[in-house]
Structure formats: C-alpha cells, structure tokens
Design an enzyme around this catalytic site. Structure first.
Site, PDB file in Angstrom:
ATOM      1  N   ARG A  51       0.854  -1.187   0.000  1.00 43.58           N
ATOM      2  CA  ARG A  51       0.000   0.000   0.000  1.00 43.58           C
ATOM      3  C   ARG A  51       0.885   1.231   0.000  1.00 43.58           C
ATOM      4  O   ARG A  51       2.091   1.149   0.174  1.00 43.58           O
ATOM      5  CB  ARG A  51      -0.945   0.007   1.205  1.00 43.58           C
ATOM      6  CG  ARG A  51      -0.195  -0.222   2.518  1.00 43.58           C
ATOM      7  CD  ARG A  51      -0.680   0.538   3.672  1.00 43.58           C
ATOM      8  NE  ARG A  51      -0.549   1.974   3.547  1.00 43.58           N
ATOM      9  CZ  ARG A  51       0.604   2.652   3.683  1.00 43.58           C
ATOM     10  NH1 ARG A  51       1.759   2.034   3.907  1.00 43.58           N
ATOM     11  NH2 ARG A  51       0.623   3.965   3.582  1.00 43.58           N
ATOM     12  N   GLN A 190      -2.563   3.269   9.833  1.00 40.63           N
ATOM     13  CA  GLN A 190      -1.247   3.259   9.176  1.00 40.63           C
ATOM     14  C   GLN A 190      -0.225   4.066   9.974  1.00 40.63           C
ATOM     15  O   GLN A 190       0.972   3.804   9.885  1.00 40.63           O
ATOM     16  CB  GLN A 190      -1.357   3.850   7.761  1.00 40.63           C
ATOM     17  CG  GLN A 190      -2.058   2.959   6.754  1.00 40.63           C
ATOM     18  CD  GLN A 190      -3.515   3.327   6.612  1.00 40.63           C
ATOM     19  OE1 GLN A 190      -4.147   3.778   7.569  1.00 40.63           O
ATOM     20  NE2 GLN A 190      -4.082   3.117   5.434  1.00 40.63           N
ATOM     21  N   ASP A 231      -1.771  11.130  -2.452  1.00 40.97           N
ATOM     22  CA  ASP A 231      -2.147  10.027  -3.336  1.00 40.97           C
ATOM     23  C   ASP A 231      -2.464  10.518  -4.745  1.00 40.97           C
ATOM     24  O   ASP A 231      -2.278   9.789  -5.704  1.00 40.97           O
ATOM     25  CB  ASP A 231      -3.339   9.278  -2.734  1.00 40.97           C
ATOM     26  CG  ASP A 231      -2.914   8.577  -1.457  1.00 40.97           C
ATOM     27  OD1 ASP A 231      -2.393   7.464  -1.544  1.00 40.97           O
ATOM     28  OD2 ASP A 231      -3.018   9.189  -0.379  1.00 40.97           O
ATOM     29  N   ASN A 241      -5.282  12.904   0.010  1.00 36.96           N
ATOM     30  CA  ASN A 241      -4.417  12.103   0.889  1.00 36.96           C
ATOM     31  C   ASN A 241      -5.331  11.385   1.873  1.00 36.96           C
ATOM     32  O   ASN A 241      -6.553  11.550   1.855  1.00 36.96           O
ATOM     33  CB  ASN A 241      -3.399  13.007   1.604  1.00 36.96           C
ATOM     34  CG  ASN A 241      -2.309  12.191   2.292  1.00 36.96           C
ATOM     35  OD1 ASN A 241      -1.702  11.313   1.678  1.00 36.96           O
ATOM     36  ND2 ASN A 241      -2.061  12.446   3.564  1.00 36.96           N
ATOM     37  N   LYS A 242      -4.718  10.590   2.734  1.00 37.44           N
ATOM     38  CA  LYS A 242      -5.492   9.760   3.661  1.00 37.44           C
ATOM     39  C   LYS A 242      -6.545  10.551   4.414  1.00 37.44           C
ATOM     40  O   LYS A 242      -6.310  11.697   4.809  1.00 37.44           O
ATOM     41  CB  LYS A 242      -4.509   9.097   4.640  1.00 37.44           C
ATOM     42  CG  LYS A 242      -5.112   8.130   5.621  1.00 37.44           C
ATOM     43  CD  LYS A 242      -5.962   7.055   4.999  1.00 37.44           C
ATOM     44  CE  LYS A 242      -5.248   6.200   3.975  1.00 37.44           C
ATOM     45  NZ  LYS A 242      -6.165   5.359   3.181  1.00 37.44           N
TER      46      LYS A 242
HETATM   47  O1  MRU Z   1      -4.724   3.586   1.760  1.00 34.71           O
HETATM   48  P1  MRU Z   1      -3.234   3.691   1.738  1.00 34.71           P
HETATM   49  O2  MRU Z   1      -2.592   3.283   3.009  1.00 34.71           O
HETATM   50  O3  MRU Z   1      -2.619   3.060   0.523  1.00 34.71           O
HETATM   51  O4  MRU Z   1      -3.098   5.248   1.600  1.00 34.71           O
HETATM   52  C1  MRU Z   1      -2.049   5.861   1.060  1.00 34.71           C
HETATM   53  C2  MRU Z   1      -1.334   6.552   2.120  1.00 34.71           C
HETATM   54  O5  MRU Z   1      -0.601   5.910   2.805  1.00 34.71           O
HETATM   55  C3  MRU Z   1      -1.448   7.944   2.359  1.00 34.71           C
HETATM   56  O6  MRU Z   1      -2.545   8.604   2.002  1.00 34.71           O
HETATM   57  C4  MRU Z   1      -0.114   8.608   2.256  1.00 34.71           C
HETATM   58  O7  MRU Z   1      -0.107   9.734   2.994  1.00 34.71           O
HETATM   59  C5  MRU Z   1       0.278   8.885   0.847  1.00 34.71           C
HETATM   60  S1  MRU Z   1       1.056   7.525   0.139  1.00 34.71           S
HETATM   61  C6  MRU Z   1       2.668   8.047  -0.075  1.00 34.71           C
END
Ligand code: MRU
Length: 348
Positions: A51, A190, A231, A241-242
């Site tokens: 991920r 995470q 992302d 982003n998350k």
């Molecule tokens: O759902 P995930 O864990 O794949 O999400 C991505 C992320 O980890 C984040 O949004 C992160 O800050 C960017 S990925 C470098």
C-alpha cells in the site's frame, strides 16, 4: 531501509515473482508476501498487503511485468491492455498506480525489452525521487522541530525512504534534534502501526497521538510543521491524501503552522483540473467497526469495537484544497500549490 540490519525495499522482484513486505502483518510480524501471478499482485493491492501511492505504483508496473512473462506473445499488446485494466481497477485514488501501468504499457509499443526495463525503472525512480524529496524537505526542518505527520508516507509507502518521512529521515541523519507526532490514522491505523514502526526501527523520537489530538497540540504551540504525503494532486494543487488530512490542514491554517505535502511528480494528475474530480475510494465499514491486533496473551485477534448492527462509512481519502497547503515538496524542489507552478514543473 534497514530491518534487523538487512536492507529492504517495500516491494521488489525476483524473476517473475513480485515480493512485498506484508504490511497487513506489521508491526507484529515481518513477513514477505510472494506473488507469482498478476492475479495475486492485484489481490495484494486490493487487500493492502502492499500500500501507499509509490509502492502500489511499483506493484502496478511489476504486475505488468508478470503479464509480459505470462503472455504467449501472439498478441502481447492486447494481453497487456487486459493486464492494465485489471491492475487499474484494484484501487481508484492514487495516481501512481495508473502511472506505473501506463508507462509499461506504452513502452511495450516500442519493444518488450523496453517494457521490462520500464517496469524496473518505475520502482527505481520512485526511490531516487524519494531521496531527493528528503533532501529538499530537510531544508524546512530546523533543529529542535516538532513535526506532525498523518498516515504512512514512509519507505513502506514509496518503495524506499518515503515522501513525508524522507525529510524526517534526512534531518535525523544530519543530527537535528527532532520529535515526530504520529497521527494514529484510523480506521486502518497506518500511523500507529506503520509510521511508528518505521520511526522506531530508525531510532527517531516520536509519539503516537489520537487522530483527534492534532488541533490540541497545535493550540499548545507544540507542533512546528506538518508534513503529509499525497495520493493524487490535481492540476491546481488540490491534494487527495489519507482521510483526516483535510482536518489537519484546516487546523494548521487556523494556528498559522506550515502545512506541507511531499510527493513525487508521479502523484500529480494534470488531467484533472481540481480536486473535486479525484475519485475517493470507499472501503468496507468493517474496517471501522473491527480492529485487529495482539491480545494480552500475544494471540493476533480481530474484535468488534462498535455497536453491533450499526453501519459504518469508510471513505479512505479526502481532498485538501490548495489554498491550505504551504508548499509541495517534489524531487524537483519545493513548489507552490498553484496551476502556474505545476505547469512550470511539468513544462506544460
Ligand atoms: O490507503 P493507503 O494506506 O494506501 O493510503 C495511502 C497513504 O498511505 C497515504 O494517504 C499517504 O499519505 C500517501 S502515500 C505516499
């Protein structure tokens, strides 16, 4: 990065096998997942064994590599188109996935050998860019800084080094006295599971904080800068982003604390004019209602933590408007989150 004194990337290949650190088992167990087919690579992306935007970009490129090896070569281009569709449908938000599959697909129009080398280049360049992001981002971190980060944008998420965490690694390596506030990042945690594990491995002082504690620490003047990953970044600088990132950016603006996004150019989607067009992944409500971890008897268990029968909503990302972002740390330098600066860096 080093795990038990051995250097690992988050994802790599051994022949046609794609090897990935199984991120679902961390921080309790360090295990490698071996994918021997494009189908297994797709499952690994969907189930988040691997991920993070950069790592799924590499997984996409390596999945295409597996499709090349599996093809009977009667119509390689159409085999690769099928493979690309399959990989692209695994997760909708991170631009890097489509960047990785697209590069290999396009390269195959030139030659099979070029496509193979492109698959490896996607992962290798991700690492090179992460190192550069670390160098540029390090300039923002002063000795004594307390840094907040959200989710995991470390080496697990970017093949190696990371985006948001790369400047932190660099600052620490340069002897700066730093402290990291790690947002827990519910529902998949995470932050508390992966970012905390990474920082702990590197000996970087940190503490996990509940997701709703960020504004409290900002109000107490205990955070000097927030750095997050991304992302997908739209042409105007709006950034997905998350989930929870938007709240951090709003709070940072209120308290006048710099809020930086760190991402390689492969995370930008200049075809999308603004963040409202970024597709937001909706994941199962079970991720909200259940948590998994180690019981006191060290047994790995999953437990229900919500009212039985209540439905849960689970958007995996949110979009932070460009106006809340102080700057974007890329491998080509730190840019303003504006259409003009983004066009300039892409030579559009
Ligand atoms: O759902 P995930 O864990 O794949 O999400 C991505 C992320 O980890 C984040 O949004 C992160 O800050 C960017 S990925 C470098």
């Amino acid at each position: 990065m080093l795990v038990n004194n051995k250097h690992y990337r988050a994802i790599w290949t051994e022949g046609s096998t794609v090897c990935m650190i199984n991120q679902n088992l961390l921080p309790f167990q360090f295990e490698i997942f071996y994918s021997n087919s494009i189908e297994d690579t797709c499952i690994a992306i969907i189930s988040m064994i691997t991920r993070g935007a950069g790592s799924i970009g590499a997984a996409g490129a390596y999945g295409m590599l597996q499709a090349i090896y599996a093809s009977d070569k009667r119509d390689l281009q159409s085999d690769l188109l099928k493979a690309k569709k399959m990989l692209d449908s695994t997760r909708p938000t991170a631009a890097n996935l489509f960047y990785g599959t697209h590069r290999v697909y396009e390269a195959c129009k030139i030659s099979e050998d070029f496509a193979i080398s492109e698959a490896h280049a996607v992962a290798d360049e991700c690492v090179e860019h992460a190192i550069k992001i670390g160098e540029y981002g390090n300039e923002l971190i002063k000795d004594g800084f307390r840094i907040e980060t959200h989710c995991n944008a470390g080496w697990l998420a970017l093949v190696d080094y990371g985006s948001a965490l790369s400047p932190i690694y660099k600052a620490f390596e340069n002897g700066k006295n730093i402290f990291v506030y790690v947002d827990e990042t519910r529902p998949r945690s995470q932050g508390s599971r992966l970012t905390a594990w990474e920082l702990f491995q590197q000996g970087i002082p940190h503490a996990i904080i509940p997701d709703n504690a960020g504004a409290h620490y900002l109000s107490k003047n205990e955070i000097d800068i927030i750095i997050v990953g991304a992302d997908r970044i739209a042409a105007n600088g709006d950034t997905a982003n998350k989930i929870g990132t938007l709240e951090k950016a709003i709070a940072a603006k209120f308290y006048n604390i710099p809020f930086y996004v760190a991402a390689p150019l492969s995370t930008f989607d200049t075809n999308i004019p603004s963040g409202s067009e970024i597709p937001i992944e909706e994941r199962s409500g079970d991720e909200v209602n259940y948590v998994s971890g180690l019981a006191k008897n060290r047994q790995y268990i999953e437990v229900l933590i919500s009212n039985p029968g209540s439905k849960a909503l689970n958007p995996a990302f949110d979009v932070t408007p460009a106006e809340l972002i102080s700057g974007i740390i890329t491998e080509k330098g730190i840019i303003k989150p504006t259409k003009e600066s983004i066009e300039k860096i892409f030579d559009i």
